[in-house]
Every structure is written in structure tokens, then in C-alpha cells.
Design a protein around this motif. Sequence first.
Motif, PDB file in Angstrom:
ATOM      1  N   PHE A  27       1.168  -1.213   0.161  1.00 37.35           N
ATOM      2  CA  PHE A  27       0.134   0.220   0.128  1.00 37.35           C
ATOM      3  C   PHE A  27       1.178   1.116  -0.227  1.00 37.35           C
ATOM      4  CE2 PHE A  27      -2.210  -2.875   2.551  1.00 37.35           C
ATOM      5  CZ  PHE A  27      -3.890  -3.523   1.537  1.00 37.35           C
ATOM      6  N   ASP A  28       0.507   2.638  -0.477  1.00 37.51           N
ATOM      7  CA  ASP A  28       0.978   3.007  -0.183  1.00 37.51           C
ATOM      8  C   ASP A  28       0.948   4.330   1.463  1.00 37.51           C
ATOM      9  OD1 ASP A  28       1.482   3.352  -2.761  1.00 37.51           O
ATOM     10  OD2 ASP A  28      -0.621   4.642  -3.501  1.00 37.51           O
ATOM     11  N   ARG A  29      -0.376   3.987   1.663  1.00 41.62           N
ATOM     12  CA  ARG A  29      -0.428   4.246   2.848  1.00 41.62           C
ATOM     13  C   ARG A  29      -1.431   3.457   4.105  1.00 41.62           C
ATOM     14  NH1 ARG A  29      -1.032   8.749   0.184  1.00 41.62           N
ATOM     15  NH2 ARG A  29       0.940  10.755   0.445  1.00 41.62           N
ATOM     16  N   LEU A  30      -1.336   3.368   4.584  1.00 42.18           N
ATOM     17  CA  LEU A  30      -1.581   1.840   6.100  1.00 42.18           C
ATOM     18  C   LEU A  30      -1.820   2.517   6.916  1.00 42.18           C
ATOM     19  CD1 LEU A  30      -2.760  -1.443   5.980  1.00 42.18           C
ATOM     20  CD2 LEU A  30      -0.669  -1.609   6.563  1.00 42.18           C
ATOM     21  N   ILE A  31      -3.214   2.084   7.646  1.00 41.19           N
ATOM     22  CA  ILE A  31      -3.879   3.323   8.851  1.00 41.19           C
ATOM     23  C   ILE A  31      -4.329   1.856   9.609  1.00 41.19           C
ATOM     24  CG2 ILE A  31      -5.962   4.349   9.565  1.00 41.19           C
ATOM     25  CD1 ILE A  31      -6.183   5.892   7.014  1.00 41.19           C
ATOM     26  N   LEU A  32      -3.838   1.690  11.075  1.00 47.13           N
ATOM     27  CA  LEU A  32      -3.605   0.270  11.443  1.00 47.13           C
ATOM     28  C   LEU A  32      -4.392   0.976  12.842  1.00 47.13           C
ATOM     29  CD1 LEU A  32      -0.075  -0.260  11.535  1.00 47.13           C
ATOM     30  CD2 LEU A  32      -1.677  -1.680  10.340  1.00 47.13           C
ATOM     31  N   GLY A  33      -5.242  -0.283  12.954  1.00 47.38           N
ATOM     32  CA  GLY A  33      -5.822  -0.457  14.229  1.00 47.38           C
ATOM     33  C   GLY A  33      -7.095   0.523  14.767  1.00 47.38           C
TER      34      GLY A  33
END
Length: 590
Positions: A27-33
Motif C-alpha cells: 500500500f502507499d499508506r496503511l492506517i492501523l488499528g
Amino acid sequence: MIREPQDLNDVVLRDRAVRAARGLAAFDRLILGARVADMATGELRLADIGLVGPLIASVHAPGTRADAAETLDATGLIAAPGLIDAHMHIESSMVTPRRYAAAVVPHGTTTVCWDPHELGNVSGLPGVRWAVEAMRGLPLRALVLAPSCVPSAPGLERAGADFGPDELAEMLSWPEVAGVAEVMDMRGVLDRTPRMAGIVGAGLASGKLVCGHARSLSGPDLQGFAAAGIASDHELVSADDLLEKLRAGFTVELRGSHDYLLPEAVAALATLSHLPQTLVLCTDDTFPDDLAEKGGMIDLIRRLVRYGMSPLHALRAATLHAATRIQRPDLGLIAPGRRADLMLLDGLDTLNVTHVFASGTHVASGGRLLAPLPPAHPAGALLDTMKLAPVLPEQFLLRAPGPTAWLRTAVNPRFTQWGEAVVPVTEGIAALPEDGILMAVFHRHGLAPATPVLGVLQGWSRWRGALATTVAHDSHNLCVFGRNPADLAAAANAVIAAGGGMAVAAGGEVRAVLPLPICGLVSDDAVEDVAAAFRALKEAADGIADWMPPYLVFKAIVGASLACNAGPHVTDLGVADGSTGELIAGALVG
């Protein structure tokens, strides 16, 4: 920075997104949790969100992917779609689009449906074109709508331009224009005048949105307004009005600018078996002090929750429902294949926005934009709209032969009614009623002589000074309120000298000025600076008038000239009633 639907159709982008979703590319960006607020199902569920360019590529089980160029730990936060303001006027915030974006984007608004009819009423097609161009390069998407009522009540007022079917067709041909803005000439729609039939018809022929203004319409008239092809309304007057309009098939834009109606609206919605998908939210008009302090749409959502609406329902109305209404299937959901417009909240109780993404770009964090604003768009001729000379105190005198004069007045600051008063005349000058103030309207657009129309308002308390404004819906002529001619002239001349705006005077001296040099409506100063000047002006106004909420409030001054609404309103042509078409030359009858 904000791009439109076509950018999502790029085959290379979709290839990258599919590969990333399947774990074949990072991914370019990953938002976690985060806990995702699912607007489709009403669930709150733990998930990670993978972004590729402007797309959401994947919403998947937490902790199952870590491959991304950038990651953001959102543990404990709630991810919701970016907010969509379904009907608003940037000009009401008295700042330019770039300053408006700086105020609302950090609080989660990523899309606005902007009706620039204030600019259109002052500067015509160049004003609307400026609105379109001033949005370019901003981290805020604007679906600009073509002003349908310039002026709002033809024949009852003069604005700075006149838009007919041809002008609407031209604006609707612009790709940035998403439809016809609120149709305010209700009488013209119902009477099927060629002008309004042509304007609405141009919108219908374009296949774009046709938006409404159905103030106080009910029964057969409301049915007829809908039958004309108008699909939305924000002009609610009661809970019963809300329900009638929902039942008539309108998309109701529940607006934040009339807070006193929100509790009963929430209670009425709670009697239904489900939240109507035709309910959306809008700010409509937000003054700069409220914008700076509260952030726009997120404040409306907080208030609705405080009045008893479910937070997820309020968010759904401001996201998925709104996206459906504005025909933007790329917006309104956190789901693969949708546009990566989203915000992170610290909880559904506080609704504090901590991060904002627009088309996959991290645009705000901690209440601040992450990138500098682009330069101001040149305003050019929009800086020269006060086309009248300084005024004199004697222009504010009601001259009559005596010994008494009969006045026709506008009673009450909201839901106005016709009234009358018999007053004494001394040396050829009629007195004002004890409970009345003068409202003088000067045409300021250079299309007619700037000879004032003098009206009398009753039920506005006893004023001890004067207030002048060019923010005066919707023709935005110079309007001056007060009793003493020296104060009235001082306030008016301060606004003329400022190139437009607002001023308060008392004792013959100017006490506060808010300069709004672009069209006499907005400033390119920072929102915080405009808000501070506006607060100072309101404080000065508090010293000259006794406000009586919820109807007699400072905001009432900007609507006292709104001729399309029912009841008497003072315009540059006379005292006009939008519901009947009645027009008299001024307050003095005999």
C-alpha cells in the motif's frame, strides 16, 4: 489537490489497487488499528485501511498487513468518511475559499456543495467563475452550484446581475458546476413563469442536481414545487414541516444555522422506523466567529448528538446519504474502491477530529492543515463593487406633509407580517414608532440611482445607534438600520469607505468596522482575524440594540431584505412581499 471522479478510473491506478488488496504489492499508506464506522451497516468494527493513491484499496482484518510506504497507528480511534456539507455559502463566513478550507478541513469536512449566489448577485457570471477558480488547488472539494435566483425575487429587488435561463445553461456547461443552486423564487416556480420554468428546465435538461428553497410551502404548493422537478429543501420552520417535506420526497438538508429547530427535528425523526436516506446535513450560513471556534459540520453533528440523535445516524446523514444525493458514489463510505476521503475521531462521545485524509493525502492533523495554503486567487473587479457616493443624514428622514403620517411597517424580525402605525409629523418629518427602527436600502451595484428606500421595522427593540451592512441576502445592497440620522449616515459611510462590509455607529461616531472588500462580502484575511473583527462588531452592536433570541438576533439583520420570503422585506425597490408580489414604494403611505 482534490481531484474529481475521472481520476479514479485510471487503469494503472486500479491495477495497483487490486494488486495491493490481494497482497501482491504494498500500500502507499496503511492506517492501523482503527474502528471503522461503517455507514452501510451501522457497525463499528476493528479494521486496517490500505490506501493506494486517492483510492481505498482494502479494509481488512487488523494486523494482517504491514507492507506500506507509510503507516499511521490509529489504535483507539474511529475512522469515518469525510464529511459532506450538502448546502452552504462560503460567503456567509466572510472569508475566501482558501481561508474557509483552512478552517473546516482539519475538522473533517472534505466536500462542500457551494451555492455562490451571494457572489453572483453582486458580480454576475464573473463572480461565479471566480468562485470556481478560487477552489483550485485546495484540500477541500467544492461542488459549485449555478445560482438560480439572481436576483432572488425579480421585480421586487435589483441585484448586481440578472440570471435567466441562458446564464444558467452557460454555468451548467462548466464541468465544475454540479447543478442548479437553491431555487428561491417559489412564486415563480408555482406560477410557471417563463423565467423560472426555463431555469429549472435547464437544470433538468443537464441531468445535474436541482436544489430548492421551499420556505413555508405546504399542502398543494409544496406538492407543486416538487412536481416542478425540484428535489431538495433546507428551509425548515418546524418538525411538522420536516416530516411533510420528507413525505413529499424531498431530500431535506437539515441545517445547523437554525439551532432552535434542531431539538424538535431530532425528536420528530425519532418517531420514524428508520433514519430516512433522504436526510442530509448542511451548515447553510456560518458566521466567521462560529466557524473559527467550532469548525463547521462537525459542530452540527455534535449538536445533533447532544439533542438525542445517534452519532452513527448523524455521521451517516453527513456522509453516505449526502454522497447519494450529490450523485458521487466514490464518496461516503470507507470501503475498497471508494475515494480515500476519511477522518479519524477520538470517540463518538467527543467527536474530536485528530487526522483527515482527502483523496488519499494526509491533509490535516491535530486541528491544523499539514501543507501551506496556495496563494490568494486575484479578485480583480470584485474589489470594486461599492458604486455609490457617501450619504448624508438628511437622506434618512421620513418626509411627510403632516400633522400625522400613516406608515406600513414590517413587524417581527423573522416570519415578518405587515403592520401599520400612525405617527406625528413635526416640521415635515414623520417620527418613528416607539417600537420601530428605520431600515434604509441603497442600491450599490451601479445599475440604478442610489436613492434610498426607507422602511420601518417594528418589534426590533429601541436602538441607540445604527448598523450598516452590505451582507444583506440576497441582493446585497447597502442596508442601514437605526433611528438617528447622524448615526445612520456615519455607519453607512464607514462601510462605503471600507469597500463593503459592516459598521456600527453611535453618538455620531463609528464604533466598529468589519471590512469585506471582495464583493462587499468576504475578506482574504485569516479566519481568526476576520472572526476577531466580527466579534468586535457584534459587541458594538450589542451596545446599541437589545436582542431577544431566538428571533431578534444579530443574524436577523442580514435577512431583513430577503424579498423572496413570505411577508414584508425592505429592498432597493420598496417594501416587498415575496408570497404575494406586493410592492410599495416605502414605509410612508400617507
